[in-house]
Design a protein around this motif. Structure first.
Motif, PDB file in Angstrom:
ATOM      1  N   ARG A  16      46.070  27.712 -16.479  1.00  0.00           N
ATOM      2  CA  ARG A  16      47.244  28.121 -17.340  1.00  0.00           C
ATOM      3  C   ARG A  16      47.895  28.109 -16.032  1.00  0.00           C
ATOM      4  N   GLN A  37      49.187  29.949 -22.951  1.00  0.00           N
ATOM      5  CA  GLN A  37      48.405  31.067 -24.124  1.00  0.00           C
ATOM      6  C   GLN A  37      47.912  30.447 -25.809  1.00  0.00           C
ATOM      7  N   THR A  74      45.851  33.153 -20.371  1.00  0.00           N
ATOM      8  CA  THR A  74      46.539  34.067 -21.165  1.00  0.00           C
ATOM      9  C   THR A  74      47.336  35.236 -20.440  1.00  0.00           C
ATOM     10  N   SER A 115      50.413  31.845 -30.749  1.00  0.00           N
ATOM     11  CA  SER A 115      49.579  32.432 -30.472  1.00  0.00           C
ATOM     12  C   SER A 115      48.409  32.286 -31.526  1.00  0.00           C
ATOM     13  N   SER A 276      45.653  36.887 -25.263  1.00  0.00           N
ATOM     14  CA  SER A 276      44.146  35.844 -26.149  1.00  0.00           C
ATOM     15  C   SER A 276      43.942  37.967 -26.856  1.00  0.00           C
TER      16      SER A 276
END
Length: 323
Positions: A16, A37, A74, A115, A276
């Protein structure tokens, strides 16, 4: 289980942080966090459709990939912070309030749409991978899902490897924190991220429902995945506090405190909250409950950002973060 969660949580934080940095530059067409994401939701989509395969090799591996890796790649709190920043125009751009509203809605809708799209794409690919595994390796027999806790006598090589690697990664992170100054904030974030992931995993027990909790809450909230909801709200509230502290509103941050504040934001808040799992739950719920869950989650987190950070940014003389 703990070692698997810790190992994959650290991997998720690294993915991330560096994906966001990679796609953050002057003139970027879309903010960098959205790529993390999408990657996390894409992997989650594959994992939800190949759960039987992962559980066949190791239940800890399945938990590590879904809760540890995807949940840490995420982040719900950072997404909501970006929405808040646009709604309140904390950068003091010369915008009308309507443009501020459009900016907030752009971040909100684009992240949710991308997403969910990545999750569905992952589920399609996951179904194909599951079919390929069943037909090629199992001769058409469906891969079974193993349930229950693993006893010491049942530990497999995968579980043992995850445990050893997890311990080594923690030790390496401690060494990097002590020696490598340039990556210190990321290294500290790895450790804070483990705490956030483990807390989110424990809160997930609320998703299975509790009669005592259901009696205390309104029906429309008690029917929702409470574990993920509570984790996202708590993490967002903590991030709002961190965001205010980074401006020097309470105390003038030092270099060390800036490292810690950044690590709390990227590590603890980033791993405690998740998009997620949120997206997977939205896709699993029936339409009315899904919309209710999305609206309640977003409104609740934005309410905390407004109460904690909104009042400050409307009255503060400092309009940029010190850290």
């Amino acid at each position: 289980v703990f070692a698997s969660l810790i190992l994959f949580s650290m991997m998720g934080v690294l993915v991330r942080v560096y994906l966001t940095r990679l796609f953050t530059y002057i003139g970027e067409p879309i903010y960098g966090l959205i790529w993390a994401q999408m990657v996390g939701c894409f992997i989650m989509g594959i994992a939800t459709r190949t759960k039987g395969v992962l559980m066949r090799y190791s239940p800890a591996l399945n938990l590590g990939v879904t809760t540890g890796l995807c949940g840490s790649i995420t982040t719900f709190s950072s997404w909501q912070l970006l929405v808040f920043v646009q709604f309140f125009n904390t950068a003091r751009h010369d915008h009308t309030r309507f443009k501020n509203f459009l900016g907030g809605m752009s971040v909100l809708v684009s992240t949710l749409a991308c997403s969910m799209g990545a999750l569905y794409l992952g589920q399609i690919i996951g179904c194909e991978l599951r079919l390929l595994y069943d037909t090629k390796l199992l001769g058409g027999r469906p891969s079974s899902i193993r349930r229950g806790w693993i006893g010491w006598n049942e530990w497999r090589s995968v579980d043992l490897a995850l445990g050893i690697v997890g311990i080594l990664v923690i030790a390496a992170s401690v060494i990097v924190i002590a020696l490598a100054r340039n990556t210190r904030s990321v290294s500290i974030a790895l450790l804070f991220g483990c705490i956030g992931t483990l807390l989110r995993w424990r809160l997930a027990s609320l998703n299975r429902g509790s009669k005592r909790v259901e009696r205390l809450l309104p029906r429309f909230i008690a029917d929702l995945p409470l574990g993920t909801f509570v984790a996202n709200v708590i993490g967002s509230a903590v991030l709002a506090i961190v965001h205010v502290l980074q401006t020097g509103a309470v105390i003038q941050p030092s270099a060390t405190s800036c490292y810690v504040l950044t690590a709390v934001a990227d590590g603890f808040c980033g791993c405690l909250t998740t998009v997620s799992t949120f997206a997977a739950e939205l896709s699993a719920l029936e339409s009315r409950r899904s919309m209710t869950y999305a609206v309640v989650s977003i409104v609740a987190t934005q309410a905390f950002f407004i109460l904690i950070a909104g009042i400050y940014f409307k009255t503060a003389t400092i309009d940029y973060p010190v850290c």
